[in-house]
Design an enzyme around this catalytic site. Structure first.
Site, short mmCIF file in Angstrom:
data_model
loop_
_atom_site.label_atom_id
_atom_site.label_comp_id
_atom_site.label_asym_id
_atom_site.label_seq_id
_atom_site.Cartn_x
_atom_site.Cartn_y
_atom_site.Cartn_z
N THR A 1 -1.51 -5.12 -2.22
CA THR A 1 -1.82 -5.77 -3.78
C THR A 1 -1.68 -4.55 -4.68
OG1 THR A 1 -3.18 -7.25 -2.67
CG2 THR A 1 -3.39 -7.00 -5.23
N TRP B 1 -7.60 -3.20 -5.22
CA TRP B 1 -8.12 -3.82 -4.35
C TRP B 1 -8.04 -3.58 -2.86
CZ3 TRP B 1 -11.71 -5.93 -7.12
CH2 TRP B 1 -11.45 -6.28 -8.46
N GLU C 1 -6.52 -11.71 1.86
CA GLU C 1 -5.53 -11.97 2.73
C GLU C 1 -4.81 -13.26 2.26
OE1 GLU C 1 -6.28 -11.06 6.71
OE2 GLU C 1 -7.47 -9.35 6.02
#
Ligand SMILES: Cc1cc2nc3c(=O)[nH]c(=O)nc-3n(C[C@H](O)[C@H](O)[C@H](O)COP(=O)(O)OP(=O)(O)OC[C@H]3O[C@@H](n4cnc5c(N)ncnc54)[C@H](O)[C@@H]3O)c2cc1C
Length: 385
Positions: free
Chosen positions: A123, A153, A356
């Site tokens: 990410t 993150w 996820e």
């Protein structure tokens, strides 16, 4: 009555005892402070549990997927934040499992036997659900790649000794230009940001990563240039049920604690009867159904047949159940529930629907499978699409 093998039952029992000894007594404290839990890595060293997914030939425990899920459910039962540390380390390993060569596997997996942890860096700011929109680059010069960019993150980032980082080796090719690299902690130019403040799973480490002219040996490229998105998608197929397992543990724990509180709160005449007991029954129905969907995905994976759809279903269903059951547990106990550990379970559940791949993205995956005839889906998976 259990349909687990005697070995699986023994592993589940050992995980339960570990969680009762080390995780449950510390979970509230770490949730309050929002600090990471290095003591747990130390406590895990002897059991090699951080290497439960590592194949035997590399010194790991080599648990099958269902057995890993049994352990993760117990960790989720104890504390979803601490369980996330274990799940995210396995997530990073899965990329190496999918595409690493023998030398890369040996180098990446060996530290995990000693309870060192890994992190998975996909990410970026502006590239979450749309993972292909990342801007981190990797430029080849001689026998090295030079990485530049920012990841955000990233679970375990503050404490991981090794990372799998996704970066563009061919920006013009878009998603087909993404590649995956092993990046070791401490390389010049690789810096770790401050811990993110979070609603839930507060004991897990979540940080930004900054890469400024980080020189990574070419030998750390996983697979071939341009295979990164395929590797990431296969990795997430493998790893999503881990979130389902944490969710099942979380939901079961909320239900168990709620039952204890209900029994202490309502005695004799003031017991609301079926208005309450049927709600508890519905919660158990949801948890049991969630667990079955998780075991179904894991059994398919262990059988070596396509399981992308079931992986997405288990992640979506189990995390939605965790959110509903934990929220219902708070509702049933009113203010006492709101101010108790039930509130932590509810806060911890929310992320299960987000990381996820959000549950909306899972529904995209599932709906594509529903709309695609089975043989065509299997062929597409085989071709890595
Ligand atoms: C605590 C935590 C830990 C994390 N750990 C990691 C980690 O270890 N490694 C890592 O790489 N990442 C990690 N992430 C990132 C996480 O996986 C992403 O945040 C997540 O995939 C969602 O991306 P986003 O936040 O950018 O949301 P966005 O993509 O901006 O989405 C916002 C909303 O729009 C919806 N949406 C977006 N696109 C679509 C679409 N096409 N169709 C329908 N709905 C859509 C989403 O479902 C969501 O509801 C973590 C995040 C958190 C909060």
């Amino acid at each position: 009555m259990s349909i687990l093998s005697p070995e699986q039952q023994a592993i589940k029992q050992a995980a339960k005892e570990f969680v009762a000894k080390y995780i449950i007594p510390n979970a509230v404290t770490y949730d309050k402070t929002g600090e990471f839990h290095p003591f747990l890595l130390e406590a895990s060293r002897e059991s090699k549990i951080f290497a439960m997914a590592v194949p035997k030939e590399y010194g790991g425990l080599d648990y099958d997927a269902l057995t890993q899920a049994l352990v993760l459910e117990e960790w989720g039962y104890g504390c979803a934040g601490m369980g996330t540390t274990l799940a995210a380390s396995i997530l990073s390993m899965d990329s190496v499992m999918v595409a690493g060569n023998d030398d890369q596997k040996r180098r990446y997996f060996t530290p995990m036997i000693n309870a060192e942890i890994g992190a998975f860096g996909l990410t970026e700011p502006g590239a979450g659900s749309d993972a292909g929109a990342g801007k981190t680059t990797a430029v080849k010069t001689g026998d090295e790649y030079i990485l530049n960019g920012t990841k955000c993150w990233i679970t375990n980032g503050g404490f991981a000794s090794e990372f799998v980082i996704y970066a563009l080796t061919d920006p013009a090719a878009g998603m087909k230009g993404i590649s995956a690299f092993i990046v070791e902690r401490g390389l010049p130019g690789f810096t770790i940001g401050q811990a993110d403040h979070k609603l839930g799973i507060r004991s897990s480490s979540t940080v930004e990563l900054f890469l400024k002219d980080v020189h990574v040996p070419a030998a750390n490229l996983l697979g071939k240039e341009g295979e990164g998105m395929k590797i990431a998608m296969k990795t997430l197929d493998m790893a999503r049920p881990a979130i389902a397992a944490l969710s099942v543990g979380l939901a079961q724990r909320a239900l168990d604690e709620c039952v204890k509180m209900v029994q202490a709160r309502f005695t004799g005449k003031n017991y609301p009867g079926q208005t309450l007991s049927f709600k508890l029954a519905d919660m158990q129905i949801q948890v049991d159904a969630a667990r079955l969907s998780l075991h179904n995905a894991m059994r398919l994976r262990d059988a070596g047949v396509p399981y992308s759809k079931e992986s997405a279903i288990s992640k979506t269903f189990c995390s939605d159940v965790a959110m509903q059951v934990t929220s219902q547990a708070v509702t049933l106990m009113g203010s006492a529930g709101y101010a108790s550990e039930l509130g932590k379970f509810m806060r911890d559940s929310k992320i299960m629907q987000i990381y996820e791949g959000t549950n909306q993205i899972q529904r995209l995956v599932i709906s594509r499978a529903v709309l695609t005839p089975a043989p065509a889906m299997a062929a597409a998976q085989k071709a890595g699409k």
